[in-house]
Design a protein around this motif. Structure first.
Motif, PDB file in Angstrom:
ATOM      1  N   HIS A  99       0.864  -1.179   0.000  1.00  0.00           N
ATOM      2  CA  HIS A  99       0.000   0.000   0.000  1.00  0.00           C
ATOM      3  C   HIS A  99       0.903   1.231   0.000  1.00  0.00           C
ATOM      4  O   HIS A  99       1.759   1.382   0.873  1.00  0.00           O
ATOM      5  CB  HIS A  99      -0.902   0.010   1.230  1.00  0.00           C
ATOM      6  CG  HIS A  99      -2.007   1.011   1.146  1.00  0.00           C
ATOM      7  ND1 HIS A  99      -1.782   2.387   1.168  1.00  0.00           N
ATOM      8  CD2 HIS A  99      -3.354   0.848   1.021  1.00  0.00           C
ATOM      9  CE1 HIS A  99      -2.935   3.015   1.071  1.00  0.00           C
ATOM     10  NE2 HIS A  99      -3.913   2.114   0.981  1.00  0.00           N
ATOM     11  N   PRO A 100       0.734   2.139  -0.957  1.00  0.00           N
ATOM     12  CA  PRO A 100       1.665   3.264  -1.088  1.00  0.00           C
ATOM     13  C   PRO A 100       1.701   4.206   0.108  1.00  0.00           C
ATOM     14  O   PRO A 100       2.710   4.867   0.355  1.00  0.00           O
ATOM     15  CB  PRO A 100       1.181   3.990  -2.348  1.00  0.00           C
ATOM     16  CG  PRO A 100      -0.236   3.561  -2.522  1.00  0.00           C
ATOM     17  CD  PRO A 100      -0.297   2.161  -2.004  1.00  0.00           C
ATOM     18  N   ASP A 101       0.603   4.288   0.877  1.00  0.00           N
ATOM     19  CA  ASP A 101       0.561   5.219   2.007  1.00  0.00           C
ATOM     20  C   ASP A 101       1.026   4.593   3.316  1.00  0.00           C
ATOM     21  O   ASP A 101       1.192   5.298   4.314  1.00  0.00           O
ATOM     22  CB  ASP A 101      -0.853   5.784   2.183  1.00  0.00           C
ATOM     23  CG  ASP A 101      -1.253   6.675   1.021  1.00  0.00           C
ATOM     24  OD1 ASP A 101      -0.370   7.392   0.503  1.00  0.00           O
ATOM     25  OD2 ASP A 101      -2.422   6.647   0.614  1.00  0.00           O
ATOM     26  N   THR A 103       3.908   2.631   5.635  1.00  0.00           N
ATOM     27  CA  THR A 103       5.373   2.599   5.683  1.00  0.00           C
ATOM     28  C   THR A 103       5.884   1.233   5.226  1.00  0.00           C
ATOM     29  O   THR A 103       5.113   0.260   5.132  1.00  0.00           O
ATOM     30  CB  THR A 103       5.882   2.856   7.111  1.00  0.00           C
ATOM     31  OG1 THR A 103       5.487   1.751   7.946  1.00  0.00           O
ATOM     32  CG2 THR A 103       5.344   4.158   7.667  1.00  0.00           C
ATOM     33  N   ASN A 107       4.010  -2.378   5.588  1.00  0.00           N
ATOM     34  CA  ASN A 107       3.806  -3.245   4.421  1.00  0.00           C
ATOM     35  C   ASN A 107       4.457  -4.601   4.607  1.00  0.00           C
ATOM     36  O   ASN A 107       3.954  -5.613   4.101  1.00  0.00           O
ATOM     37  CB  ASN A 107       4.342  -2.560   3.166  1.00  0.00           C
ATOM     38  CG  ASN A 107       3.315  -1.655   2.512  1.00  0.00           C
ATOM     39  OD1 ASN A 107       2.305  -2.127   2.005  1.00  0.00           O
ATOM     40  ND2 ASN A 107       3.569  -0.349   2.534  1.00  0.00           N
ATOM     41  N   PRO A 142       6.699   6.189   3.981  1.00  0.00           N
ATOM     42  CA  PRO A 142       5.670   5.626   3.086  1.00  0.00           C
ATOM     43  C   PRO A 142       6.297   5.037   1.820  1.00  0.00           C
ATOM     44  O   PRO A 142       7.258   5.590   1.269  1.00  0.00           O
ATOM     45  CB  PRO A 142       4.790   6.827   2.748  1.00  0.00           C
ATOM     46  CG  PRO A 142       5.041   7.810   3.839  1.00  0.00           C
ATOM     47  CD  PRO A 142       6.454   7.622   4.256  1.00  0.00           C
ATOM     48  N   VAL A 143       5.743   3.932   1.366  1.00  0.00           N
ATOM     49  CA  VAL A 143       6.273   3.248   0.184  1.00  0.00           C
ATOM     50  C   VAL A 143       6.160   4.121  -1.064  1.00  0.00           C
ATOM     51  O   VAL A 143       6.931   3.970  -2.005  1.00  0.00           O
ATOM     52  CB  VAL A 143       5.544   1.896  -0.003  1.00  0.00           C
ATOM     53  CG1 VAL A 143       5.789   1.318  -1.390  1.00  0.00           C
ATOM     54  CG2 VAL A 143       6.010   0.910   1.060  1.00  0.00           C
ATOM     55  N   ARG A 144       5.235   5.086  -1.086  1.00  0.00           N
ATOM     56  CA  ARG A 144       5.073   5.944  -2.265  1.00  0.00           C
ATOM     57  C   ARG A 144       6.307   6.789  -2.548  1.00  0.00           C
ATOM     58  O   ARG A 144       6.475   7.289  -3.664  1.00  0.00           O
ATOM     59  CB  ARG A 144       3.842   6.835  -2.139  1.00  0.00           C
ATOM     60  CG  ARG A 144       3.804   7.734  -0.933  1.00  0.00           C
ATOM     61  CD  ARG A 144       2.506   8.549  -0.876  1.00  0.00           C
ATOM     62  NE  ARG A 144       2.207   9.047   0.441  1.00  0.00           N
ATOM     63  CZ  ARG A 144       2.814  10.072   1.023  1.00  0.00           C
ATOM     64  NH1 ARG A 144       3.761  10.730   0.357  1.00  0.00           N
ATOM     65  NH2 ARG A 144       2.478  10.443   2.241  1.00  0.00           N
ATOM     66  N   VAL A 145       7.197   6.963  -1.561  1.00  0.00           N
ATOM     67  CA  VAL A 145       8.415   7.739  -1.800  1.00  0.00           C
ATOM     68  C   VAL A 145       9.580   6.826  -2.199  1.00  0.00           C
ATOM     69  O   VAL A 145      10.679   7.294  -2.449  1.00  0.00           O
ATOM     70  CB  VAL A 145       8.811   8.573  -0.557  1.00  0.00           C
ATOM     71  CG1 VAL A 145       7.675   9.479  -0.142  1.00  0.00           C
ATOM     72  CG2 VAL A 145       9.270   7.689   0.603  1.00  0.00           C
ATOM     73  N   TYR A 146       9.345   5.509  -2.289  1.00  0.00           N
ATOM     74  CA  TYR A 146      10.404   4.561  -2.644  1.00  0.00           C
ATOM     75  C   TYR A 146      10.676   4.595  -4.148  1.00  0.00           C
ATOM     76  O   TYR A 146       9.753   4.797  -4.955  1.00  0.00           O
ATOM     77  CB  TYR A 146      10.004   3.137  -2.275  1.00  0.00           C
ATOM     78  CG  TYR A 146      10.064   2.796  -0.800  1.00  0.00           C
ATOM     79  CD1 TYR A 146      10.123   3.782   0.176  1.00  0.00           C
ATOM     80  CD2 TYR A 146      10.043   1.469  -0.394  1.00  0.00           C
ATOM     81  CE1 TYR A 146      10.162   3.450   1.521  1.00  0.00           C
ATOM     82  CE2 TYR A 146      10.085   1.125   0.945  1.00  0.00           C
ATOM     83  CZ  TYR A 146      10.138   2.124   1.899  1.00  0.00           C
ATOM     84  OH  TYR A 146      10.180   1.794   3.233  1.00  0.00           O
ATOM     85  N   SER A 148      11.746   2.314  -7.515  1.00  0.00           N
ATOM     86  CA  SER A 148      11.376   0.941  -7.895  1.00  0.00           C
ATOM     87  C   SER A 148      12.377  -0.063  -7.335  1.00  0.00           C
ATOM     88  O   SER A 148      12.005  -1.167  -6.918  1.00  0.00           O
ATOM     89  CB  SER A 148      11.282   0.818  -9.418  1.00  0.00           C
ATOM     90  OG  SER A 148      12.510   1.177 -10.029  1.00  0.00           O
ATOM     91  N   GLN A 151      11.573  -0.709  -3.663  1.00  0.00           N
ATOM     92  CA  GLN A 151      10.404  -1.585  -3.539  1.00  0.00           C
ATOM     93  C   GLN A 151      10.782  -3.034  -3.791  1.00  0.00           C
ATOM     94  O   GLN A 151      10.336  -3.938  -3.079  1.00  0.00           O
ATOM     95  CB  GLN A 151       9.320  -1.152  -4.534  1.00  0.00           C
ATOM     96  CG  GLN A 151       8.644   0.149  -4.199  1.00  0.00           C
ATOM     97  CD  GLN A 151       7.483   0.435  -5.140  1.00  0.00           C
ATOM     98  OE1 GLN A 151       6.604  -0.393  -5.328  1.00  0.00           O
ATOM     99  NE2 GLN A 151       7.488   1.606  -5.751  1.00  0.00           N
TER     100      GLN A 151
END
Length: 407
Positions: A99-101, A103, A107, A142-146, A148, A151
């Motif tokens: 989930h992008p929001d 951490t 996740n 948050p994963v959204r700032v990772y 590729s 991830q």
């Protein structure tokens, strides 16, 4: 214990000509069809035994990812059966299930539970997951700032912190940096040695050949060929080169290997041989000795440019060295039917002891993918023996000069 059985599996999707077609099918009081059926996979069957490593190869759109999704249960086959035994860990689409929001740590907890682990089990291994992923403080962002690559690092760490019975990997590993790719494949190799069953999709020929026992070639939704990785990649390369129009033929050499020959036939290899330091054609050469690869090409139709390339491969099909006359700046221009051209490539046989083969390619431009006149695998099979050098190990002979100072 981990095994996979795929029996006559097919997958079809409904295609509607307009956005109202599906609605009409749903609300119509009588049976009405407003869709076309597109078959993505047809009658796929194969078995993967415990501890085996199988590579799946094919061009984009061949159905590889769809097949993996059906095996992992994220989508269901239209017909056929898939059975598996053992705990499965899968890496399909990059960051799938993240989930992008949330951490990275959150996740990890979520993804680990989807893999069947308990909260306590995941927390007990959290440090191990963090250490392998090597993303530092980003684990609490948050994963959204990772990126590729970040991830992929985290997803692989979660999927493999315990050795699974079955590990399924799609192209996700191709995203990471070289360091983490090596680290990931080292873990895959170690798990495989411990008995994990492996199913991997990759365009990386070296990775498939180094890890897998067998490979499967998908093309146009069908299983075209199954066999040793080297043979499958030879056939795959031939299909790539001949995607527009030409022939692909197979024959068995006297060594028992399958030789693939493809091409449109404007030019072909008329004769090929290796010449040793004594000037004799030979299939046995000494480490480090001068050698000549002599190739005679017959031209059957006029072409604006003719390029000859060769590739030396070891017994597993791994490429040791390759070049062509385009890169050597000696392409033949404006050749006509009836021409005969003799090439002599002279080089030292700086290879380790072992059995090797040479593949040849006649084409235009810098590679055979553009215009393939003839691609021939196993054009020559030869052996290198150490008859005159000091003992050494490895696939190449790079003897050093040694200087020792004692103080």
């Amino acid at each position: 214990m981990g095994s996979i059985s795929v029996q006559k599996v097919s997958k079809a999707y409904k295609q509607y000509p307009s956005r109202f077609g599906r609605l009409i099918e749903w609300v119509s009081p009588v049976a009405v069809t407003r869709h076309n059926v597109k078959w993505v996979l047809r009658d796929i069957s194969f078995e993967v035994k415990q501890g085996e490593a199988i590579g799946i190869v094919g061009i984009n759109g061949a159905g590889k990812s769809t097949l993996l999704k059906m095996i992992t249960g994220t989508t269901q086959p239209t017909s056929g059966n898939i059975t598996m035994t053992g705990r499965v860990a899968a890496m399909l689409e990059l960051g799938m299930g993240f989930h992008p929001d949330f951490t990275g740590r959150q996740n990890v907890l979520m993804a680990g539970q989807l893999l069947g682990y308990s909260i306590d089990e995941i927390n007990a291994n959290m440090r191990k997951i963090e250490d392998f992923a090597e993303i530092g403080d980003a684990i609490d962002q948050p994963v959204r700032v990772y990126s590729s690559g970040m991830q992929m690092r985290l997803a692989f760490s979660v999927a493999t912190f315990h050795r699974p019975d079955i590990l399924i990997v799609d192209e996700a590993l191709s995203v990471g940096d070289a360091y983490f790719q090596h680290k990931s494949f080292d873990r895959i190799r170690s798990y495989r040695e411990e008995g994990t069953t492996l199913l991997i999709v990759s365009h990386d020929k070296s990775a498939i050949q180094a890890i897998c026992d067998r490979a499967i070639l998908l093309n146009g939704g069908s299983l075209v060929k199954e066999g040793p990785p080297e043979e499958i990649f030879d056939y795959y390369n031939a299909l790539l080169a001949d995607k527009e129009a030409a022939s692909v033929t197979q024959s068995v050499t006297r060594e028992g290997k399958t030789q693939i020959v493809s091409g449109s036939g404007e030019a072909t290899i008329a004769d090929i041989r290796l010449i040793d330091s004594e000037g004799n054609a030979s299939e046995i050469l000494d480490v480090g000795a001068p050698a000549v690869l002599e190739i005679e090409v017959a031209v059957h139709a006029a072409v604006e440019e003719l390029v000859l390339g060769y590739m030396i491969k070891d017994r597993l099909g791994q490429t040791i060295f390759g070049t062509n006359t385009h890169h050597l700046e000696q392409s033949a221009k404006s050749v006509i039917a009836g021409d005969r051209i003799r090439y002599q490539f002279t080089f030292p046989m700086n290879l380790g002891e072992g059995t090797y083969s040479i593949a040849t390619a006649l084409h235009a431009g810098h590679s055979h993918v553009g215009a393939n006149y003839e691609w021939r695998d196993l054009a020559v099979v030869f052996q290198v023996l150490n008859m005159s050098k000091r003992k050494f190990v490895g696939c190449t002979w790079i003897e050093p000069e040694l200087n020792v100072e004692r103080r």
